[in-house]
Design a protein around this motif. Structure first.
Motif, PDB file in Angstrom:
ATOM      1  N   UNK A  60     -26.139   7.773   5.782  1.00  0.00           N
ATOM      2  CA  UNK A  60     -25.660   6.400   5.706  1.00  0.00           C
ATOM      3  C   UNK A  60     -24.298   6.478   5.037  1.00  0.00           C
ATOM      4  N   UNK A  61     -23.304   5.852   5.651  1.00  0.00           N
ATOM      5  CA  UNK A  61     -21.948   5.826   5.093  1.00  0.00           C
ATOM      6  C   UNK A  61     -21.599   4.407   4.681  1.00  0.00           C
ATOM      7  N   UNK A  62     -21.041   4.271   3.503  1.00  0.00           N
ATOM      8  CA  UNK A  62     -20.545   2.984   3.029  1.00  0.00           C
ATOM      9  C   UNK A  62     -19.032   3.127   2.877  1.00  0.00           C
ATOM     10  N   UNK A  63     -18.296   2.349   3.653  1.00  0.00           N
ATOM     11  CA  UNK A  63     -16.835   2.405   3.635  1.00  0.00           C
ATOM     12  C   UNK A  63     -16.280   1.195   2.890  1.00  0.00           C
ATOM     13  N   UNK A  64     -15.376   1.455   1.963  1.00  0.00           N
ATOM     14  CA  UNK A  64     -14.652   0.394   1.279  1.00  0.00           C
ATOM     15  C   UNK A  64     -13.181   0.608   1.567  1.00  0.00           C
ATOM     16  N   UNK A  65     -12.527  -0.429   2.073  1.00  0.00           N
ATOM     17  CA  UNK A  65     -11.098  -0.364   2.363  1.00  0.00           C
ATOM     18  C   UNK A  65     -10.422  -1.499   1.621  1.00  0.00           C
ATOM     19  N   UNK A  66      -9.369  -1.153   0.895  1.00  0.00           N
ATOM     20  CA  UNK A  66      -8.604  -2.143   0.140  1.00  0.00           C
ATOM     21  C   UNK A  66      -7.125  -1.914   0.408  1.00  0.00           C
ATOM     22  N   UNK A  67      -6.378  -3.007   0.553  1.00  0.00           N
ATOM     23  CA  UNK A  67      -4.946  -2.885   0.832  1.00  0.00           C
ATOM     24  C   UNK A  67      -4.210  -4.155   0.425  1.00  0.00           C
ATOM     25  N   UNK A  68      -2.926  -3.981   0.183  1.00  0.00           N
ATOM     26  CA  UNK A  68      -2.037  -5.129   0.100  1.00  0.00           C
ATOM     27  C   UNK A  68      -1.584  -5.381   1.530  1.00  0.00           C
ATOM     28  N   UNK A  69      -1.674  -6.645   1.972  1.00  0.00           N
ATOM     29  CA  UNK A  69      -1.396  -6.938   3.376  1.00  0.00           C
ATOM     30  C   UNK A  69      -0.621  -8.245   3.516  1.00  0.00           C
ATOM     31  N   UNK A 102      -4.409 -13.666   6.914  1.00  0.00           N
ATOM     32  CA  UNK A 102      -3.869 -14.661   7.834  1.00  0.00           C
ATOM     33  C   UNK A 102      -2.441 -15.036   7.451  1.00  0.00           C
ATOM     34  N   UNK A 103      -1.687 -15.478   8.454  1.00  0.00           N
ATOM     35  CA  UNK A 103      -0.340 -16.000   8.200  1.00  0.00           C
ATOM     36  C   UNK A 103      -0.496 -17.455   7.782  1.00  0.00           C
ATOM     37  N   UNK A 104       0.007 -17.786   6.617  1.00  0.00           N
ATOM     38  CA  UNK A 104      -0.065 -19.162   6.119  1.00  0.00           C
ATOM     39  C   UNK A 104       1.201 -19.485   5.360  1.00  0.00           C
ATOM     40  N   UNK A 105       1.750 -20.652   5.606  1.00  0.00           N
ATOM     41  CA  UNK A 105       2.910 -21.110   4.849  1.00  0.00           C
ATOM     42  C   UNK A 105       3.998 -20.072   4.768  1.00  0.00           C
ATOM     43  N   UNK A 106       4.443 -19.795   3.586  1.00  0.00           N
ATOM     44  CA  UNK A 106       5.422 -18.746   3.317  1.00  0.00           C
ATOM     45  C   UNK A 106       4.646 -17.462   3.103  1.00  0.00           C
ATOM     46  N   UNK A 107       4.557 -16.574   4.107  1.00  0.00           N
ATOM     47  CA  UNK A 107       3.714 -15.396   3.925  1.00  0.00           C
ATOM     48  C   UNK A 107       4.184 -14.515   2.771  1.00  0.00           C
ATOM     49  N   UNK A 108       3.224 -14.017   2.048  1.00  0.00           N
ATOM     50  CA  UNK A 108       3.536 -13.064   0.983  1.00  0.00           C
ATOM     51  C   UNK A 108       2.410 -12.045   0.901  1.00  0.00           C
ATOM     52  N   UNK A 109       2.688 -10.928   0.276  1.00  0.00           N
ATOM     53  CA  UNK A 109       1.711  -9.852   0.127  1.00  0.00           C
ATOM     54  C   UNK A 109       0.551 -10.324  -0.738  1.00  0.00           C
ATOM     55  N   UNK A 145       0.829  -3.388   5.976  1.00  0.00           N
ATOM     56  CA  UNK A 145      -0.166  -2.846   5.055  1.00  0.00           C
ATOM     57  C   UNK A 145       0.521  -1.862   4.132  1.00  0.00           C
ATOM     58  N   UNK A 146       0.186  -1.901   2.859  1.00  0.00           N
ATOM     59  CA  UNK A 146       0.738  -0.940   1.906  1.00  0.00           C
ATOM     60  C   UNK A 146      -0.254  -0.758   0.768  1.00  0.00           C
TER      61      UNK A 146
END
Length: 157
Positions: A60-69, A102-109, A145-146
């Motif tokens: 069983x694999x549990x994947x966690x992915x985290x990013x600034x997007x 999601x893209x909303x208003x003034x997009x920011x990271x 993504x960074x």
């Protein structure tokens, strides 16, 4: 009247993972693929089955992915979906709506995290179950993504 959600049996594990794999990347990467495409560098090679000293027969694999997007689109109506595949199979939960940012208003990271699970029963057949983060962007948008981290916890069967 709505259809009730299926009842799922929880997987109980009372031990630490047998293996934990970590991978990360810092540079900004831009993507605009409208079908599932690999996030460059976000891949951890994994195998199951006979033919190797270190491969379990099932896991069983549990994947966690985290990013600034970020998602940028002039109409402010775009989404970047993210999920994890193990080999050719999409990890659970499988959905047609994997909104990550999601893209909303003034997009920011902003920082986002997801968790996915893949359960491979015991089998002697060799299998490539390499973990890959995949991205899909809609409406002609551009996603960035960074500073991402991919963690895979492996629980041998």
């Amino acid at each position: 009247m709505s259809t009730p959600a299926p009842t799922l049996a929880p997987l109980t594990t009372n031990r630490a993972p047998d293996n934990t794999y970590l991978l990360w990347g810092e540079p900004r990467q831009e993507m605009s693929a409208t079908t599932w495409a690999d996030l460059p560098g976000a891949e951890i090679p994994l195998t199951l089955g006979s033919g190797g000293n270190t491969s379990p027969y099932g896991a069983v694999y549990v994947a966690t992915f985290s990013a600034e997007a970020i998602v940028e689109h002039p109409d402010i109506n775009a989404v970047a979906s993210v999920t994890v595949f193990f080999g050719p199979d999409q990890a659970e939960p499988v959905s047609s709506n994997h909104r990550f940012v999601s893209a909303r208003g003034n997009p920011e990271w902003s920082s986002h995290t997801l968790i996915r699970v893949a359960d491979f029963p015991v089998s002697l057949t060799p299998r490539n179950v390499t973990a890959r983060v995949k991205v899909q962007v809609n409406n002609g948008a551009k996603a960035g993504f960074q500073n991402w981290v991919l963690k895979i916890e492996q629980y041998n069967r």
